[in-house]
Design a protein around this motif. Structure first.
Motif, mmCIF file in Angstrom:
data_model
loop_
_atom_site.group_PDB
_atom_site.id
_atom_site.type_symbol
_atom_site.label_atom_id
_atom_site.label_comp_id
_atom_site.label_asym_id
_atom_site.label_seq_id
_atom_site.Cartn_x
_atom_site.Cartn_y
_atom_site.Cartn_z
ATOM 1 N N THR A 120 0.859 -1.181 0.000
ATOM 2 C CA THR A 120 0.000 0.000 0.000
ATOM 3 C C THR A 120 0.892 1.226 0.000
ATOM 4 O O THR A 120 1.689 1.414 0.925
ATOM 5 N N PRO A 121 0.811 2.087 -1.013
ATOM 6 C CA PRO A 121 1.668 3.274 -1.047
ATOM 7 C C PRO A 121 1.456 4.149 0.191
ATOM 8 O O PRO A 121 0.327 4.327 0.660
ATOM 9 N N HIS B 255 -6.121 8.035 -2.917
ATOM 10 C CA HIS B 255 -5.561 9.217 -3.576
ATOM 11 C C HIS B 255 -4.739 8.912 -4.829
ATOM 12 O O HIS B 255 -4.276 9.848 -5.487
ATOM 13 N N GLN B 256 -4.546 7.670 -5.193
ATOM 14 C CA GLN B 256 -3.636 7.343 -6.286
ATOM 15 C C GLN B 256 -4.098 7.911 -7.625
ATOM 16 O O GLN B 256 -5.296 7.946 -7.929
ATOM 17 N N SER C 277 -9.008 4.443 -8.110
ATOM 18 C CA SER C 277 -8.978 5.054 -6.776
ATOM 19 C C SER C 277 -10.177 5.964 -6.633
ATOM 20 O O SER C 277 -10.822 6.349 -7.627
ATOM 21 N N ASN D 61 -8.176 2.010 -2.321
ATOM 22 C CA ASN D 61 -7.385 3.027 -3.012
ATOM 23 C C ASN D 61 -8.078 4.381 -2.882
ATOM 24 O O ASN D 61 -9.236 4.522 -3.272
ATOM 25 N N MET E 165 -1.457 7.018 0.642
ATOM 26 C CA MET E 165 -2.303 7.076 -0.549
ATOM 27 C C MET E 165 -3.558 6.216 -0.473
ATOM 28 O O MET E 165 -4.480 6.395 -1.265
ATOM 29 N N ALA E 166 -3.595 5.284 0.451
ATOM 30 C CA ALA E 166 -4.693 4.322 0.504
ATOM 31 C C ALA E 166 -5.044 4.022 1.951
ATOM 32 O O ALA E 166 -4.349 4.441 2.884
ATOM 33 N N GLU F 77 0.049 5.353 -10.431
ATOM 34 C CA GLU F 77 0.443 4.845 -9.113
ATOM 35 C C GLU F 77 -0.278 3.555 -8.736
ATOM 36 O O GLU F 77 -0.039 3.016 -7.659
ATOM 37 N N LEU F 78 -1.142 3.072 -9.616
ATOM 38 C CA LEU F 78 -1.886 1.853 -9.328
ATOM 39 C C LEU F 78 -1.163 0.640 -9.926
ATOM 40 O O LEU F 78 -0.519 0.750 -10.972
#
Length: 249
Positions: A48-49, A138-139, A151, A136, A52-53, A143-144
């Motif tokens: 998970t970035p 803010h991606q 997202s 998800n 962002m999630a 970025e996915l």
């Protein structure tokens, strides 16, 4: 009144599910800014970035009288996320967020891309289950991890991760309370069927054995299993990875 006894937030963890399974306590929630060894269905893994999630797991009771229906826990978790995201999306978007059996959360306005995945596990030697999810938020597209993901930001749902956590926990408590009460289960089952866009479609389902079966998804039965009509027969499956084809009719 909220049943959640504690909500723990950490900067980073390997897997929120694994953390709660190692120390199972009823109504305990763990969420993190950065999940580095997340686990999904069929042994999939992901990161998970950071920031962002939403990676969140919650431990809930499994009353002895409800052990026969534990198969509904993953489905009600997906339904609760769908409830929460529908509420956050606002008026006029009630049909945007849907479910793919058993618990993938999709957004219709972004080509049925997936915004949330769910993994539920029973805690060993206890009457508890861990309900895990990754949403998800803010991606951007780049970025996915896969082209079929989306997202909330890409779908025009502009919310913070804290709002998502609060909405999901409220919805999850509601759906768990329905599941825990046999008299309220019919409402839960019907709500799930209404939200499940798999029904009425041609699908291909990859079974845990690796076999692939194609047919029409005709219903979700009272045990939460998918019923596929193929070659004049109806076959029932409790687990599998579904791919949607075109709508029938």
């Amino acid at each position: 009144m909220s049943p959640w006894a504690s909500v723990e937030v950490r900067d980073a963890v390997g897997s929120t599910n694994a953390e709660l399974l190692a120390d199972p306590r009823p109504w305990h929630v763990l969420t993190t800014d950065h999940q580095v060894a997340g686990r999904g269905r069929l042994a999939r893994s992901w990161q998970t970035p950071a920031g962002m999630a939403v990676a969140l797991s919650a431990t809930v009771p499994v009353p002895p009288a409800r052990t026969a229906d534990v198969g509904w826990l993953p489905l009600l978790t997906g339904l609760a996320v769908r409830d929460a995201l529908t509420a956050l999306a606002g008026p006029g978007r009630a049909g945007d967020v849907v479910l793919k059996w058993p618990n993938d959360v999709l957004v219709r306005t972004d080509a049925d891309r997936k915004v949330c995945g769910v993994l539920c596990e029973l805690a060993p030697a206890s009457s508890l289950a861990v309900l895990g999810m990754g949403i998800n938020v803010h991606q951007g597209r780049a970025e996915l991890p896969v082209e079929t993901a989306t997202s909330l930001a890409l779908c025009g749902i502009d919310v913070g991760r804290e709002e998502v956590v609060l909405a999901v926990l409220q919805a999850l408590a509601h759906r768990h309370s329905q599941w825990a009460s046999p008299s309220r289960m019919p409402t839960l089952v019907e709500d799930y069927r209404q939200a499940c866009t798999t029904l009425g479609r041609r699908v291909a389902i990859t079974l845990p054995t690796g076999a692939v079966q194609s047919g029409e998804a005709v219903r979700v039965d009272d045990a939460g299993r998918i019923v596929i009509r193929t070659l004049g027969r109806e076959l029932t499956h409790a687990a599998g990875d579904v791919v949607h084809a075109t709508l029938t009719g």
